[in-house]
Write an enzyme that holds these catalytic residues in place. Structure first.
Site, PDB file in Angstrom:
ATOM      1  N   ARG A   1       0.851  -1.189   0.000  1.00  0.00           N
ATOM      2  CA  ARG A   1       0.000   0.000   0.000  1.00  0.00           C
ATOM      3  C   ARG A   1       0.889   1.242   0.000  1.00  0.00           C
ATOM      4  O   ARG A   1       1.663   1.461   0.952  1.00  0.00           O
ATOM      5  CB  ARG A   1      -0.889   0.027   1.256  1.00  0.00           C
ATOM      6  CG  ARG A   1      -1.741  -1.233   1.439  1.00  0.00           C
ATOM      7  CD  ARG A   1      -3.107  -1.054   0.828  1.00  0.00           C
ATOM      8  NE  ARG A   1      -3.829  -2.301   0.682  1.00  0.00           N
ATOM      9  CZ  ARG A   1      -4.906  -2.653   1.395  1.00  0.00           C
ATOM     10  NH1 ARG A   1      -5.366  -1.834   2.326  1.00  0.00           N
ATOM     11  NH2 ARG A   1      -5.532  -3.778   1.162  1.00  0.00           N
TER      12      ARG A   1
ATOM     13  N   GLU B   1       0.761   4.204   0.915  1.00  0.00           N
ATOM     14  CA  GLU B   1       0.129   5.239   1.737  1.00  0.00           C
ATOM     15  C   GLU B   1       1.179   5.866   2.623  1.00  0.00           C
ATOM     16  O   GLU B   1       1.928   5.160   3.294  1.00  0.00           O
ATOM     17  CB  GLU B   1      -0.952   4.621   2.622  1.00  0.00           C
ATOM     18  CG  GLU B   1      -2.142   4.117   1.846  1.00  0.00           C
ATOM     19  CD  GLU B   1      -2.915   3.086   2.658  1.00  0.00           C
ATOM     20  OE1 GLU B   1      -3.356   3.401   3.771  1.00  0.00           O
ATOM     21  OE2 GLU B   1      -3.049   1.960   2.169  1.00  0.00           O
TER      22      GLU B   1
ATOM     23  N   ARG C   1      -0.061   1.603  13.305  1.00  0.00           N
ATOM     24  CA  ARG C   1      -0.770   0.437  12.791  1.00  0.00           C
ATOM     25  C   ARG C   1      -0.790   0.312  11.272  1.00  0.00           C
ATOM     26  O   ARG C   1      -1.463  -0.562  10.729  1.00  0.00           O
ATOM     27  CB  ARG C   1      -2.195   0.411  13.325  1.00  0.00           C
ATOM     28  CG  ARG C   1      -2.957   1.689  13.087  1.00  0.00           C
ATOM     29  CD  ARG C   1      -4.413   1.426  13.380  1.00  0.00           C
ATOM     30  NE  ARG C   1      -5.055   2.520  14.042  1.00  0.00           N
ATOM     31  CZ  ARG C   1      -6.348   2.708  14.027  1.00  0.00           C
ATOM     32  NH1 ARG C   1      -7.128   1.868  13.393  1.00  0.00           N
ATOM     33  NH2 ARG C   1      -6.876   3.732  14.645  1.00  0.00           N
ATOM     34  N   HIS C   2      -0.061   1.183  10.584  1.00  0.00           N
ATOM     35  CA  HIS C   2       0.016   1.105   9.126  1.00  0.00           C
ATOM     36  C   HIS C   2       1.445   0.874   8.654  1.00  0.00           C
ATOM     37  O   HIS C   2       2.370   1.517   9.134  1.00  0.00           O
ATOM     38  CB  HIS C   2      -0.497   2.397   8.476  1.00  0.00           C
ATOM     39  CG  HIS C   2      -1.966   2.568   8.604  1.00  0.00           C
ATOM     40  ND1 HIS C   2      -2.530   3.321   9.592  1.00  0.00           N
ATOM     41  CD2 HIS C   2      -2.983   2.065   7.872  1.00  0.00           C
ATOM     42  CE1 HIS C   2      -3.852   3.278   9.463  1.00  0.00           C
ATOM     43  NE2 HIS C   2      -4.152   2.522   8.427  1.00  0.00           N
TER      44      HIS C   2
ATOM     45  N   GLU D   1      -9.397  -1.611  13.899  1.00  0.00           N
ATOM     46  CA  GLU D   1      -9.852  -2.523  12.836  1.00  0.00           C
ATOM     47  C   GLU D   1      -8.811  -3.601  12.605  1.00  0.00           C
ATOM     48  O   GLU D   1      -7.654  -3.313  12.360  1.00  0.00           O
ATOM     49  CB  GLU D   1     -10.055  -1.719  11.542  1.00  0.00           C
ATOM     50  CG  GLU D   1     -10.397  -2.608  10.366  1.00  0.00           C
ATOM     51  CD  GLU D   1     -10.085  -1.976   9.007  1.00  0.00           C
ATOM     52  OE1 GLU D   1     -10.337  -0.771   8.841  1.00  0.00           O
ATOM     53  OE2 GLU D   1      -9.597  -2.698   8.130  1.00  0.00           O
TER      54      GLU D   1
ATOM     55  N   SER E   1     -11.528  -6.585   7.423  1.00  0.00           N
ATOM     56  CA  SER E   1     -12.606  -6.006   6.623  1.00  0.00           C
ATOM     57  C   SER E   1     -13.113  -7.060   5.654  1.00  0.00           C
ATOM     58  O   SER E   1     -12.315  -7.798   5.085  1.00  0.00           O
ATOM     59  CB  SER E   1     -12.104  -4.847   5.762  1.00  0.00           C
ATOM     60  OG  SER E   1     -11.893  -3.697   6.528  1.00  0.00           O
TER      61      SER E   1
ATOM     62  N   ARG F   1      -1.066  -6.917  12.031  1.00  0.00           N
ATOM     63  CA  ARG F   1      -2.018  -6.171  12.877  1.00  0.00           C
ATOM     64  C   ARG F   1      -2.619  -7.100  13.940  1.00  0.00           C
ATOM     65  O   ARG F   1      -2.787  -6.713  15.097  1.00  0.00           O
ATOM     66  CB  ARG F   1      -3.102  -5.574  11.972  1.00  0.00           C
ATOM     67  CG  ARG F   1      -4.157  -4.744  12.623  1.00  0.00           C
ATOM     68  CD  ARG F   1      -3.897  -3.255  12.695  1.00  0.00           C
ATOM     69  NE  ARG F   1      -3.649  -2.510  11.494  1.00  0.00           N
ATOM     70  CZ  ARG F   1      -4.555  -1.832  10.803  1.00  0.00           C
ATOM     71  NH1 ARG F   1      -5.819  -1.838  11.166  1.00  0.00           N
ATOM     72  NH2 ARG F   1      -4.206  -1.123   9.749  1.00  0.00           N
TER      73      ARG F   1
HETATM   74  O1  4AD Z   1      -9.488  -3.127   4.922  1.00  0.00           O
HETATM   75  P1  4AD Z   1      -8.596  -3.570   3.825  1.00  0.00           P
HETATM   76  O2  4AD Z   1      -7.997  -2.517   2.974  1.00  0.00           O
HETATM   77  O3  4AD Z   1      -9.449  -4.606   2.960  1.00  0.00           O
HETATM   78  C1  4AD Z   1      -9.047  -5.310   1.845  1.00  0.00           C
HETATM   79  O4  4AD Z   1      -7.915  -5.317   1.425  1.00  0.00           O
HETATM   80  C2  4AD Z   1     -10.114  -6.169   1.239  1.00  0.00           C
HETATM   81  N1  4AD Z   1      -9.636  -6.792  -0.026  1.00  0.00           N
HETATM   82  C3  4AD Z   1     -10.506  -7.248   2.191  1.00  0.00           C
HETATM   83  C4  4AD Z   1     -11.674  -8.022   1.714  1.00  0.00           C
HETATM   84  O5  4AD Z   1     -11.553  -9.191   1.460  1.00  0.00           O
HETATM   85  N2  4AD Z   1     -12.776  -7.363   1.604  1.00  0.00           N
HETATM   86  O6  4AD Z   1      -7.425  -4.434   4.450  1.00  0.00           O
HETATM   87  C5  4AD Z   1      -7.710  -5.580   5.204  1.00  0.00           C
HETATM   88  C6  4AD Z   1      -6.923  -5.633   6.514  1.00  0.00           C
HETATM   89  C7  4AD Z   1      -7.203  -4.538   7.515  1.00  0.00           C
HETATM   90  O7  4AD Z   1      -8.324  -4.821   8.295  1.00  0.00           O
HETATM   91  C8  4AD Z   1      -5.926  -4.560   8.355  1.00  0.00           C
HETATM   92  O8  4AD Z   1      -5.933  -5.651   9.283  1.00  0.00           O
HETATM   93  C9  4AD Z   1      -4.879  -4.865   7.310  1.00  0.00           C
HETATM   94  O9  4AD Z   1      -5.541  -5.530   6.244  1.00  0.00           O
HETATM   95  N3  4AD Z   1      -4.278  -3.634   6.774  1.00  0.00           N
HETATM   96  C10 4AD Z   1      -3.057  -3.165   7.105  1.00  0.00           C
HETATM   97  N4  4AD Z   1      -2.115  -3.613   7.948  1.00  0.00           N
HETATM   98  C11 4AD Z   1      -0.961  -2.918   8.046  1.00  0.00           C
HETATM   99  N5  4AD Z   1      -0.707  -1.799   7.334  1.00  0.00           N
HETATM  100  C12 4AD Z   1      -1.611  -1.302   6.456  1.00  0.00           C
HETATM  101  N6  4AD Z   1      -1.336  -0.219   5.728  1.00  0.00           N
HETATM  102  C13 4AD Z   1      -2.852  -1.987   6.308  1.00  0.00           C
HETATM  103  N7  4AD Z   1      -3.957  -1.804   5.546  1.00  0.00           N
HETATM  104  C14 4AD Z   1      -4.806  -2.803   5.836  1.00  0.00           C
HETATM  105 MG    MG Z   2     -10.610  -1.989   5.997  1.00  0.00          MG
END
Ligand code: 4AD
Ligand code: MG
Length: 436
Positions: free
Chosen positions: A212, A214, A220-221, A359, A362, A410
């Site tokens: 990502r 970002e 937590r990211h 969170e 998701s 996470r």
């Molecule tokens: O909520 P996210 O973005 O959802 C998806 O990627 C969907 N494809 C999931 C689905 O099947 N609908 O990311 C899912 C999870 C988050 O809840 C978090 O636990 C973790 O991925 N996550 C991260 N962990 C660490 N750093 C980051 N930048 C994260 N972004 C998401």
């Molecule tokens: Mg999410």
């Protein structure tokens, strides 16, 4: 002679053993020398006595340095005054690899070293058995989850991390130069896991890196994390996906307590209390509860971190649960591939799972009807024709399906109550860090 591990020393009392490991502590007195040896299973006091230890070995200890790798021949003896109950009397000591001094980082339990500096020299940091315990637990979490999926009819798949499209709204893409053409690092395996539901496996999961782009500077990211993603076909609604996640987390927490008891105790992790069922609040209900506490949100707004924290506190007080599902998120804040709710098209059949205010997962039911799927892509200003391979999945027989994703990092962080996600990742990647 075969190596004995420190954890097994008690079985070899008064018998000669061969130990191998690193020197954790050294104390040199004229007639007695104390040396704490560490291997992957623990640490142990060993002592050299002028009268009993081989003379060369005894004098060698004077030039030894902390974190050197050594081999010790000696005899474990009972010693009630030592913290281990035993100690090893050294007969002979051989230096296998001497460590330079000073160490670039203090890896003792007393260390106050900042996480960033510890990561700069992570291999020295993980020699600390408390740090190592985090990763032994993480390894067990992955195994317990893998077993759970296997037992529930899921197939473990591997999908490409070099891709051409991204579908997670809000998550930015890293661009890679792919022989002169642009490619992206996968921001989720979303398309591919749906592809192999359509591919007849019905149930698939993957544990793999997710990227990502970002610029988040939070605890937590990360820009690269380990995603645990699954997808299941022939479901009625998103509640079925939540049912599966609920049993998965219960299975995880219970098995971890048994299988990682030693590591959890070493880290002093407080046990998680599990409710009989994880409460499920719709976003609308959550917002009402938050409003009563003075926190106001617009109808199509997502909760901010503060709201997530507050709603978790409310749920903990009301339902005695550290976990809570928030369901039916506004369409405005969720990706186009989620199925809209039949009764209220402004929300999707989606959910987030929160653990103590953060969170961790998701998921949703996905839209599997081609025409609706095309329409929803357009509503989010995406061109369905530009996602040919994705669109094709809905043209030749696609069951109703749904799934979810969470981060192994996470989850490890939150289950162990660690302040920073970086504590749960061996070599984290964030906007400031690409090394080591
Ligand atoms: O909520 P996210 O973005 O959802 C998806 O990627 C969907 N494809 C999931 C689905 O099947 N609908 O990311 C899912 C999870 C988050 O809840 C978090 O636990 C973790 O991925 N996550 C991260 N962990 C660490 N750093 C980051 N930048 C994260 N972004 C998401
Ligand atoms: Mg999410």
């Amino acid at each position: 002679m075969k190596r004995t591990l420190i954890k097994d020393l008690k079985e070899h009392l008064n018998k000669e053993v061969l130990l191998q490991g690193w020197i954790e502590e050294l104390r040199n007195l004229s007639k007695i020398k104390f040396l704490i040896l560490r291997d992957r299973t623990g640490n142990m006091q060993t002592i050299a006595l002028k009268a009993e230890t081989d003379a060369d070995s005894f004098s060698l200890i004077d030039s030894l340095t902390k974190e050197s790798v050594v081999e010790i021949m000696g005899t474990p003896k009972e010693n009630k005054t030592s913290h281990w109950g035993i100690e090893v009397l050294i007969k002979k000591l051989v230096v296998i690899s001497k460590s330079a001094t000073p160490l670039p980082v203090d890896n003792t339990d007393k260390s106050q070293t900042h996480i960033e500096k510890r990561i700069d020299h992570r291999f020295l940091d993980t020699r600390n058995l408390k740090v190592q315990a985090i990763f032994k637990i993480r390894s067990k979490i992955a195994r317990i989850i893998t077993c759970f999926f296997d037992e529930n009819g899921f197939t473990n798949i591997n999908t490409p991390k070099l891709t051409t499209i991204g579908v997670e709204s809000g998550a930015e893409l890293f661009i890679v130069d792919y022989f002169g053409k642009p490619a992206y690092l996968a921001q989720s395996p979303q398309i591919y896991k749906q592809m192999f539901v359509a591919g007849g496996f019905e149930r698939v999961y993957e544990i793999a890196p997710v990227f990502r782009a970002e610029k988040s500077h939070t605890v937590r990211h990360l820009t690269e994390f380990t995603g645990v993603d699954f997808e299941m076909g022939f479901i009625n609604d998103h509640h079925e996906v939540m049912d599966l996640i609920e049993s998965m987390f219960f299975d995880l927490v219970r098995n971890l307590e048994k299988e990682a008891a030693v590591e959890l105790e070493l880290l002093g992790v407080v046990k998680h209390t599990l409710p009989s069922k994880i409460p499920r609040l719709t976003m609308e209900e959550a917002k009402k509860l938050l409003l009563a506490k003075g926190k106001k949100y617009a109808a199509d707004e997502d909760l901010d971190p503060e709201g997530e924290k507050l709603i978790s506190e409310i749920v903990k007080e009301r339902y005695k649960s550290e976990f809570v599902f928030i369901t039916l998120f506004p369409w405005a804040v969720k990706p186009f591939y989620q199925m809209k709710d039949e009764k209220n098209k402004k929300v999707t059949k989606s959910f987030d799972l929160l653990l103590n205010g953060v969170e961790i997962c998701s998921g949703s039911q996905r839209e599997h009807r081609l025409e609706v799927w095309r329409q929803q892509a357009k509503e989010k200003s995406l061109d369905p024709e530009a996602m040919k391979e994705y669109m094709e999945l809905f043209q030749y027989g696609m069951p109703p399906h749904g799934g979810a994703g969470f981060g192994l990092d996470r989850i490890t962080q939150r289950l162990l109550g660690l302040d920073n996600i970086r504590e749960a990742v061996l070599l984290p990647r964030d906007p400031e860090r690409l090394r080591p």
